[in-house]
Design an enzyme around this catalytic site. Structure first.
Site, PDB file in Angstrom:
ATOM      1  N   ASP A   8      45.839 -21.505   8.775  1.00 56.94           N
ATOM      2  CA  ASP A   8      45.626 -20.893  10.102  1.00 56.94           C
ATOM      3  C   ASP A   8      44.320 -20.091  10.075  1.00 56.94           C
ATOM      4  OD1 ASP A   8      47.530 -17.767  10.027  1.00 56.94           O
ATOM      5  OD2 ASP A   8      46.632 -18.903   8.376  1.00 56.94           O
ATOM      6  N   ASP A  13      41.904 -17.976   4.851  1.00 59.19           N
ATOM      7  CA  ASP A  13      42.191 -19.420   4.846  1.00 59.19           C
ATOM      8  C   ASP A  13      40.904 -20.210   4.626  1.00 59.19           C
ATOM      9  OD1 ASP A  13      43.974 -17.990   6.970  1.00 59.19           O
ATOM     10  OD2 ASP A  13      45.131 -19.752   6.375  1.00 59.19           O
ATOM     11  N   ASN A  37      47.028 -16.813  12.570  1.00 54.37           N
ATOM     12  CA  ASN A  37      46.026 -15.758  12.771  1.00 54.37           C
ATOM     13  C   ASN A  37      45.459 -15.798  14.187  1.00 54.37           C
ATOM     14  OD1 ASN A  37      45.978 -14.529  10.213  1.00 54.37           O
ATOM     15  ND2 ASN A  37      44.851 -16.288   9.395  1.00 54.37           N
ATOM     16  N   THR A 120      49.040 -21.778   3.854  1.00 58.00           N
ATOM     17  CA  THR A 120      48.464 -20.424   3.799  1.00 58.00           C
ATOM     18  C   THR A 120      48.603 -19.715   5.149  1.00 58.00           C
ATOM     19  OG1 THR A 120      46.265 -21.240   4.395  1.00 58.00           O
ATOM     20  CG2 THR A 120      46.787 -21.110   2.032  1.00 58.00           C
ATOM     21  N   PHE A 161      52.753 -11.142   7.414  1.00 59.04           N
ATOM     22  CA  PHE A 161      52.424 -11.875   8.639  1.00 59.04           C
ATOM     23  C   PHE A 161      52.904 -13.332   8.639  1.00 59.04           C
ATOM     24  CE2 PHE A 161      50.356 -12.799  12.527  1.00 59.04           C
ATOM     25  CZ  PHE A 161      49.919 -14.117  12.406  1.00 59.04           C
ATOM     26  N   ASN A 162      52.616 -14.095   7.579  1.00 55.42           N
ATOM     27  CA  ASN A 162      52.941 -15.531   7.607  1.00 55.42           C
ATOM     28  C   ASN A 162      54.435 -15.787   7.795  1.00 55.42           C
ATOM     29  OD1 ASN A 162      50.309 -16.341   7.331  1.00 55.42           O
ATOM     30  ND2 ASN A 162      50.408 -16.568   5.104  1.00 55.42           N
ATOM     31  N   HIS A 234      43.851 -13.079   0.182  1.00 57.44           N
ATOM     32  CA  HIS A 234      45.227 -13.598   0.119  1.00 57.44           C
ATOM     33  C   HIS A 234      45.276 -15.108  -0.189  1.00 57.44           C
ATOM     34  CE1 HIS A 234      46.637  -9.883   2.085  1.00 57.44           C
ATOM     35  NE2 HIS A 234      45.768 -10.086   3.059  1.00 57.44           N
ATOM     36  N   ASP A 235      44.780 -15.922   0.713  1.00 58.00           N
ATOM     37  CA  ASP A 235      45.068 -17.361   0.670  1.00 58.00           C
ATOM     38  C   ASP A 235      44.473 -18.102  -0.525  1.00 58.00           C
ATOM     39  OD1 ASP A 235      44.973 -17.583   4.297  1.00 58.00           O
ATOM     40  OD2 ASP A 235      46.575 -17.018   2.924  1.00 58.00           O
TER      41      ASP A 235
HETATM   42  O1  RIB Z   1      49.436 -11.623   5.412  1.00 57.37           O
HETATM   43  C1  RIB Z   1      48.303 -12.341   5.014  1.00 57.37           C
HETATM   44  C2  RIB Z   1      48.382 -13.745   5.511  1.00 57.37           C
HETATM   45  O2  RIB Z   1      48.458 -13.758   6.938  1.00 57.37           O
HETATM   46  C3  RIB Z   1      47.134 -14.572   5.167  1.00 57.37           C
HETATM   47  O3  RIB Z   1      47.498 -15.915   5.062  1.00 57.37           O
HETATM   48  C4  RIB Z   1      46.270 -14.380   6.370  1.00 57.37           C
HETATM   49  O4  RIB Z   1      45.367 -15.474   6.566  1.00 57.37           O
HETATM   50  C5  RIB Z   1      47.294 -14.368   7.473  1.00 57.37           C
HETATM   51  O5  RIB Z   1      47.590 -15.723   7.800  1.00 57.37           O
HETATM   52 CA    CA Z   2      46.385 -17.585   6.458  1.00 60.78          CA
END
Ligand code: RIB
Ligand code: CA
Length: 307
Positions: A8, A13, A37, A120, A161-162, A234-235
């Site tokens: 996303d 990402d 996102n 991701t 979030f994901n 993160h990703d």
């Molecule tokens: O919480 C972080 C995640 O949420 C990452 O994948 C970022 O790109 C968002 O998608």
């Molecule tokens: Ca992401």
């Protein structure tokens, strides 16, 4: 190894995508996009923009534009209204494939039995694939996902979030029986991009200068929203695990997803003490060697051509 990156974009990402595309050890079969996102139109455009920037020949398949059940949530406070704010990027030229992301996953898994799915973003596409093609689930080699948190969330105190963006989808994936590797916030917050990494990126060439601009924007929103100096990458932790699992410490745990809690909706509940009596269903990444992570990260990105 053969993978499908389901993403996303999203600043981090974008770097996961570039790291995978730049790594000769990885056969990236295609990129699928999902709402997360930003709205699907944006995440799909952003994936194409990033691939076009380095002339990476890969198909992009758009997936779900809303979560399975809950209302749609996006994150403009982190990634901007476009989903990839902060750099003057050339507009996307490559077409969006006609095939839906879930159909691409099905065709790919019918053809190969050694594909790793690397989500991701929210797990909507993956869950929908599992619901639509249950007979193909066992052909998934592994799912290496960024998502969840052991000790904390980032959208609510409990939820990352994901997962928060589609908890019902996440629950389906964690209950699927497919081998899962999970990169939670507790891990990704050890891989922080600081000015040092931004400057290192800037020195790599004109296109990388644009990537450095993206990092500056991403860092600025983390400072504003979380008060954090630096931004977690993160990703890319998912792709780096595939390339160099030895950089990480991990333990197997039973993980489930809260889909009913008022305060805990979207929480990944990680059974650290095995008190649930359930067998582990995920390898949870706990520690990362940051120094080696970034050395390999930049070494791999050098493979991207400055077209
Ligand atoms: O919480 C972080 C995640 O949420 C990452 O994948 C970022 O790109 C968002 O998608
Ligand atoms: Ca992401």
């Amino acid at each position: 190894m053969r993978i499908i990156l389901d993403c996303d974009p999203g600043h981090d990402d974008a770097f996961a995508l570039l790291l995978a595309a730049a790594s000769k050890e990885i056969e990236l079969l295609g990129v699928t996009t999902v709402v997360g996102n930003s709205y699907l139109e944006n995440t799909t455009r952003n994936a194409r923009t990033v691939l076009d920037l380095f002339d990476i020949d890969l198909p992009v398949f758009a997936g779900c534009d809303k979560p399975l059940l809950r209302n749609t949530v996006v994150a403009p406070n982190i990634h901007g209204s476009s989903g990839l704010d902060g750099a003057d990027l050339p507009s996307a030229k490559r077409p969006i494939e006609k095939l839906h992301a879930v159909e691409f996953m099905a065709q790919t898994l019918e053809r190969y039995s050694d594909v790793t799915l690397v989500p991701t973003g929210p797990l909507t596409n993956i869950a929908l694939f599992m619901l639509r093609y249950p007979h193909l689930v066992k052909r998934i080699k592994e799912i290496v996902l960024m998502g969840g948190g052991i000790a904390f969330g980032n959208v609510t105190p409990a939820a990352e979030f994901n997962i928060f963006a589609d908890p019902e989808a996440a629950k389906i994936v964690f209950k699927s029986g497919v081998p899962i590797v999970m990169a939670p916030l507790d891990l990704t917050h050890q891989v922080i991009v600081t000015d040092k990494e931004v400057n290192r990126m800037r020195q790599m060439g004109e296109k990388f200068n644009l990537l450095a601009d993206l990092l500056i924007f991403f860092k600025s929103t983390y400072k504003k929203v979380f008060g954090i100096e630096g931004v977690p990458l993160h990703d890319p932790c998912t792709v780096m695990y595939l390339l160099h699992p030895e950089l990480f410490e991990a333990k197997d745990y039973y993980v489930d997803v809260e889909t009913k809690g008022e305060l805990t909706y979207g929480q990944t509940v990680v059974d650290l003490w095995h008190s649930s009596g359930r067998s582990p269903n995920a390898k949870v990444l706990l520690k990362a060697d940051k120094e080696r992570f970034f050395n390999i990260f930049f070494e791999k990105l050098q493979n991207l051509k400055e077209v």
